[in-house]
Design a protein around this motif. Structure first.
Motif, mmCIF file in Angstrom:
data_model
loop_
_atom_site.group_PDB
_atom_site.id
_atom_site.type_symbol
_atom_site.label_atom_id
_atom_site.label_comp_id
_atom_site.label_asym_id
_atom_site.label_seq_id
_atom_site.Cartn_x
_atom_site.Cartn_y
_atom_site.Cartn_z
ATOM 1 N N SER A 45 0.819 -1.225 0.000
ATOM 2 C CA SER A 45 0.000 0.000 0.000
ATOM 3 C C SER A 45 0.848 1.269 0.000
ATOM 4 O O SER A 45 0.311 2.368 -0.074
ATOM 5 C CB SER A 45 -0.915 0.009 1.237
ATOM 6 N N GLY A 46 2.166 1.109 0.129
ATOM 7 C CA GLY A 46 3.062 2.262 0.101
ATOM 8 C C GLY A 46 3.238 2.961 1.437
ATOM 9 O O GLY A 46 3.758 4.071 1.496
ATOM 10 N N TYR A 47 2.820 2.307 2.540
ATOM 11 C CA TYR A 47 2.899 2.931 3.858
ATOM 12 C C TYR A 47 4.254 2.725 4.538
ATOM 13 O O TYR A 47 4.620 3.480 5.435
ATOM 14 C CB TYR A 47 1.793 2.417 4.777
ATOM 15 N N ILE A 48 4.966 1.687 4.143
ATOM 16 C CA ILE A 48 6.296 1.415 4.688
ATOM 17 C C ILE A 48 7.216 0.944 3.570
ATOM 18 O O ILE A 48 6.748 0.568 2.488
ATOM 19 C CB ILE A 48 6.273 0.328 5.796
ATOM 20 N N GLU A 49 8.511 0.962 3.867
ATOM 21 C CA GLU A 49 9.520 0.340 3.010
ATOM 22 C C GLU A 49 10.400 -0.500 3.915
ATOM 23 O O GLU A 49 10.615 -0.157 5.075
ATOM 24 C CB GLU A 49 10.387 1.393 2.322
ATOM 25 N N ARG A 50 10.905 -1.601 3.379
ATOM 26 C CA ARG A 50 11.888 -2.401 4.104
ATOM 27 C C ARG A 50 13.226 -2.208 3.412
ATOM 28 O O ARG A 50 13.326 -2.321 2.192
ATOM 29 C CB ARG A 50 11.497 -3.869 4.121
ATOM 30 N N LYS A 51 14.226 -1.881 4.214
ATOM 31 C CA LYS A 51 15.564 -1.617 3.690
ATOM 32 C C LYS A 51 16.587 -2.424 4.485
ATOM 33 O O LYS A 51 16.368 -2.736 5.657
ATOM 34 C CB LYS A 51 15.899 -0.131 3.814
ATOM 35 N N ALA A 52 17.698 -2.725 3.863
ATOM 36 C CA ALA A 52 18.783 -3.393 4.577
ATOM 37 C C ALA A 52 19.316 -2.456 5.654
ATOM 38 O O ALA A 52 19.441 -1.251 5.444
ATOM 39 C CB ALA A 52 19.891 -3.776 3.602
ATOM 40 N N ASP A 53 19.620 -3.025 6.800
ATOM 41 C CA ASP A 53 20.190 -2.237 7.896
ATOM 42 C C ASP A 53 21.655 -1.969 7.580
ATOM 43 O O ASP A 53 22.402 -2.904 7.281
ATOM 44 C CB ASP A 53 20.064 -3.016 9.201
ATOM 45 N N PRO A 54 22.104 -0.699 7.640
ATOM 46 C CA PRO A 54 23.501 -0.393 7.317
ATOM 47 C C PRO A 54 24.494 -1.071 8.255
ATOM 48 O O PRO A 54 25.607 -1.397 7.856
ATOM 49 C CB PRO A 54 23.587 1.127 7.436
ATOM 50 N N ALA A 55 24.082 -1.329 9.501
ATOM 51 C CA ALA A 55 24.982 -1.954 10.468
ATOM 52 C C ALA A 55 25.012 -3.477 10.332
ATOM 53 O O ALA A 55 25.988 -4.109 10.715
ATOM 54 C CB ALA A 55 24.566 -1.574 11.890
ATOM 55 N N ASP A 56 23.945 -4.054 9.799
ATOM 56 C CA ASP A 56 23.849 -5.509 9.649
ATOM 57 C C ASP A 56 23.034 -5.795 8.397
ATOM 58 O O ASP A 56 21.808 -5.740 8.421
ATOM 59 C CB ASP A 56 23.186 -6.123 10.884
ATOM 60 N N ARG A 57 23.695 -6.093 7.310
ATOM 61 C CA ARG A 57 23.037 -6.266 6.015
ATOM 62 C C ARG A 57 22.004 -7.397 6.022
ATOM 63 O O ARG A 57 21.135 -7.453 5.172
ATOM 64 C CB ARG A 57 24.078 -6.534 4.908
ATOM 65 N N ARG A 58 22.100 -8.321 6.980
ATOM 66 C CA ARG A 58 21.112 -9.400 7.069
ATOM 67 C C ARG A 58 19.804 -8.911 7.667
ATOM 68 O O ARG A 58 18.755 -9.493 7.433
ATOM 69 C CB ARG A 58 21.653 -10.549 7.923
ATOM 70 N N ALA A 59 19.871 -7.855 8.472
ATOM 71 C CA ALA A 59 18.682 -7.322 9.147
ATOM 72 C C ALA A 59 17.949 -6.356 8.227
ATOM 73 O O ALA A 59 18.555 -5.689 7.388
ATOM 74 C CB ALA A 59 19.096 -6.602 10.424
ATOM 75 N N LYS A 60 16.641 -6.302 8.410
ATOM 76 C CA LYS A 60 15.808 -5.370 7.642
ATOM 77 C C LYS A 60 15.299 -4.264 8.550
ATOM 78 O O LYS A 60 14.874 -4.516 9.676
ATOM 79 C CB LYS A 60 14.598 -6.094 7.034
ATOM 80 N N ARG A 61 15.370 -3.048 8.034
ATOM 81 C CA ARG A 61 14.784 -1.903 8.730
ATOM 82 C C ARG A 61 13.433 -1.629 8.113
ATOM 83 O O ARG A 61 13.283 -1.645 6.897
ATOM 84 C CB ARG A 61 15.671 -0.674 8.623
ATOM 85 N N VAL A 62 12.446 -1.376 8.949
ATOM 86 C CA VAL A 62 11.108 -1.021 8.497
ATOM 87 C C VAL A 62 10.988 0.489 8.655
ATOM 88 O O VAL A 62 11.163 1.021 9.752
ATOM 89 C CB VAL A 62 10.025 -1.742 9.332
ATOM 90 N N VAL A 63 10.735 1.163 7.535
ATOM 91 C CA VAL A 63 10.714 2.622 7.508
ATOM 92 C C VAL A 63 9.331 3.095 7.061
ATOM 93 O O VAL A 63 8.845 2.683 6.006
ATOM 94 C CB VAL A 63 11.788 3.167 6.529
ATOM 95 N N MET A 64 8.707 3.950 7.865
ATOM 96 C CA MET A 64 7.423 4.508 7.473
ATOM 97 C C MET A 64 7.641 5.561 6.384
ATOM 98 O O MET A 64 8.539 6.394 6.487
ATOM 99 C CB MET A 64 6.707 5.154 8.668
ATOM 100 N N THR A 65 6.810 5.502 5.352
ATOM 101 C CA THR A 65 6.896 6.467 4.260
ATOM 102 C C THR A 65 6.035 7.690 4.575
ATOM 103 O O THR A 65 5.291 7.710 5.557
ATOM 104 C CB THR A 65 6.383 5.841 2.950
ATOM 105 N N ARG A 66 6.138 8.679 3.728
ATOM 106 C CA ARG A 66 5.296 9.881 3.871
ATOM 107 C C ARG A 66 3.818 9.488 3.807
ATOM 108 O O ARG A 66 2.998 9.984 4.567
ATOM 109 C CB ARG A 66 5.648 10.885 2.747
ATOM 110 N N LYS A 67 3.495 8.571 2.891
ATOM 111 C CA LYS A 67 2.111 8.094 2.770
ATOM 112 C C LYS A 67 1.673 7.407 4.071
ATOM 113 O O LYS A 67 0.524 7.554 4.499
ATOM 114 C CB LYS A 67 2.000 7.135 1.585
#
Length: 159
Positions: free
Chosen positions: A83-105
């Protein structure tokens, strides 16, 4: 009143009322949010992301905060991401971990959900005084604290 001496017919009334109020509140919230195309569970995810100033968390940390399994969280995140409400990105400190980031939407829908929630709370508490709300909050907080202690004791004792 000593509840250990409460007649059997009434000893579970408070527990049933807490359960019924919680269930009915969830039902009403889900129905009220339906026109926004989002669920109460998704709101819960976005609200917890919003508690961090950066509006992001490591996915495993989010699962722990929400007290749900990785699979259940994964499904919620899939729908939020689609739905465009979040994005999952690789964590810069641990490439195996995913960061969940809320988008503007996601931030925009969260504002709409909070407005809807405020209206629902106002209507739910319409005939209840502020003093009664404060008393209920205090009682529920103390019950929660006691239950958390009981849970910790049971875990420690192998229960």
């Amino acid at each position: 009143m000593d509840y250990s001496e409460t007649p059997v017919a009434n000893q579970f009334r408070l527990g049933f009322l807490i359960h019924d109020v919680s269930r009915l509140r969830r039902t009403v919230i889900d129905k009220a949010l339906k026109p926004l195309g989002i669920t109460r569970s998704q709101w819960w995810v976005l609200s917890n992301l919003a508690r961090n100033s950066s509006h992001e968390m490591v996915q495993t940390e989010l699962a722990n905060v929400l007290d749900i399994g990785k699979v259940a969280l994964g499904g919620l995140l899939d729908r939020l991401e689609a739905s465009g409400y979040i994005e999952r990105k690789a964590d810069p400190a641990d490439r195996r971990a995913k960061r969940v980031v809320m988008t503007r939407k996601g931030e925009e829908i969260l504002v709409q959900m909070q407005e809807q929630g405020t209206d629902l709370n106002r209507e739910t508490l319409r005939d209840i005084t502020e003093a009664e709300v404060r008393l209920a909050e205090d009682i529920m907080h103390r019950m929660k604290k006691r239950l958390l202690q009981m849970d910790a004791d049971l875990r420690k004792n192998g229960g």
